[in-house]
Design an enzyme around this catalytic site. Structure first.
Site, PDB file in Angstrom:
ATOM      1  CG  ASN A 117      -7.651   0.541  -0.545  1.00  0.00           C
ATOM      2  OD1 ASN A 117      -7.940   1.564  -1.160  1.00  0.00           O
ATOM      3  ND2 ASN A 117      -8.540  -0.102   0.190  1.00  0.00           N
ATOM      4  CE  LYS A 147      -4.134  -1.958   2.166  1.00  0.00           C
ATOM      5  NZ  LYS A 147      -5.127  -1.807   3.253  1.00  0.00           N
ATOM      6  CB  ALA A 192      -0.589   3.777  16.209  1.00  0.00           C
ATOM      7  N   GLY A 193      -1.272   1.486  13.396  1.00  0.00           N
ATOM      8  CA  GLY A 193      -0.690   1.044  12.139  1.00  0.00           C
ATOM      9  C   GLY A 193      -1.418   1.646  10.958  1.00  0.00           C
ATOM     10  N   GLY A 224     -14.554  -7.487  11.140  1.00  0.00           N
ATOM     11  CA  GLY A 224     -14.260  -6.631  10.003  1.00  0.00           C
ATOM     12  C   GLY A 224     -14.636  -7.177   8.633  1.00  0.00           C
ATOM     13  CE1 TYR A 262     -12.037 -12.488   6.569  1.00  0.00           C
ATOM     14  CE2 TYR A 262     -11.205 -10.250   6.780  1.00  0.00           C
ATOM     15  CZ  TYR A 262     -11.292 -11.444   6.085  1.00  0.00           C
ATOM     16  OH  TYR A 262     -10.617 -11.594   4.890  1.00  0.00           O
ATOM     17  CB  THR A 285       4.999   2.244  20.398  1.00  0.00           C
ATOM     18  OG1 THR A 285       5.504   0.923  20.610  1.00  0.00           O
ATOM     19  CG2 THR A 285       6.158   3.219  20.274  1.00  0.00           C
ATOM     20  CG  ASN A 328       0.206   1.792  19.090  1.00  0.00           C
ATOM     21  OD1 ASN A 328      -0.388   0.794  18.686  1.00  0.00           O
ATOM     22  ND2 ASN A 328       1.493   1.976  18.882  1.00  0.00           N
ATOM     23  CG  MET A 384     -10.554  -2.706  11.787  1.00  0.00           C
ATOM     24  SD  MET A 384      -9.314  -1.585  11.099  1.00  0.00           S
ATOM     25  CE  MET A 384     -10.047   0.000  11.459  1.00  0.00           C
TER      26      MET A 384
END
Length: 241
Positions: free
Chosen positions: A56, A35, A97-98, A206, A184, A122, A120, A182
């Site tokens: 995407n 992506k 936080a990705g 998700g 599944y 981190t 997150n 998110m």
């Protein structure tokens, strides 16, 4: 039209895309880990793609330029709407936080979310994401989540793939209407099970987001948004088979 999977080598995404276009390709979806490379390759980026820092959905416009979009957030908002969640005035706790988080915050704010906390493990990664938005978006660690009511709790980490859940206190479930993961699968994720055990009235995975982001991409290419319900029912049966 034909729609099929193309496996690109890790160091050859750009060449694979050019070969696809040379063979008559007009548009395509891009999944991990490409992506960010698709973002760099695109000549024209939508506002959603710029916010997400990832693409995407690729397509060629009338001028032959390569355009990049990101429909992940559109897919999430569409699925939440399908589930009966009103985002107008909604408060959201977003775990992780990705790239998945980056792609959905803008569309959630556009849909009316008034306050969103990115939590997150981190904290610096959460802060880097929040810095791209206005004061409606705050960042914190999983252990320092502000105490307030979050109507919507979203797990955007990959913890569910390992049968685990983010390590947050149950007090953050107070007043939550929907716990959304998110990830599944055939069975509810650990996060969904945990939320149900502690009284959250609604849980969802998700799969609907996956289909809704694909429907949004199809609309970009063809100007028509498919009905996801028949496909959703079919995929749920296949997952349980």
């Amino acid at each position: 039209m034909q729609y099929e999977a193309i496996l690109a080598p890790l160091d050859g995404f750009a060449d694979s895309w050019r070969d696809f276009v040379a063979g008559g390709g007009k548009g395509g979806n891009v999944t991990v880990p490409f992506k960010e490379q698709a973002y760099q390759l695109a000549e024209v980026l939508s506002a959603r793609a710029q916010q997400a820092g990832a693409v995407n959905t690729l397509y060629l416009n009338a001028q032959g330029q390569l355009c990049g979009d990101n429909t992940d957030g559109l897919g999430l908002v569409a699925d939440l709407t399908r589930l009966g969640i009103s985002l107008a005035g909604c408060t959201v706790l977003l775990l992780g936080a990705g790239g998945a988080s980056r792609g959905v915050i803008g569309p959630l704010l556009d849909a009316g979310v008034t306050y969103l906390v990115v939590a997150n493990r981190t904290v610096s990664k959460a802060q880097a994401i929040a810095a791209n938005f206005d004061s409606r978006v705050q960042a914190c660690s999983l252990q320092a989540i502000p105490k307030q009511t979050y109507r919507l709790l979203i797990n955007a980490t990959s913890s569910g793939l390992a049968g685990e859940r983010p390590d947050i206190d149950i007090k953050h479930l107070n007043g939550c209407q929907l716990a959304y993961d998110m990830v599944y699968g055939a069975e509810p994720t650990a996060f969904m099970q945990w939320a149900k055990q502690h009284g959250v009235p609604q849980q969802a995975d998700g799969l609907g987001m996956l289909l809704s982001q694909a429907a949004a991409a199809f609309n970009i290419w063809r100007g028509v948004t498919p009905d996801i319900e028949p496909v959703l029912a079919m995929l749920k049966l296949q997952l349980k088979a």
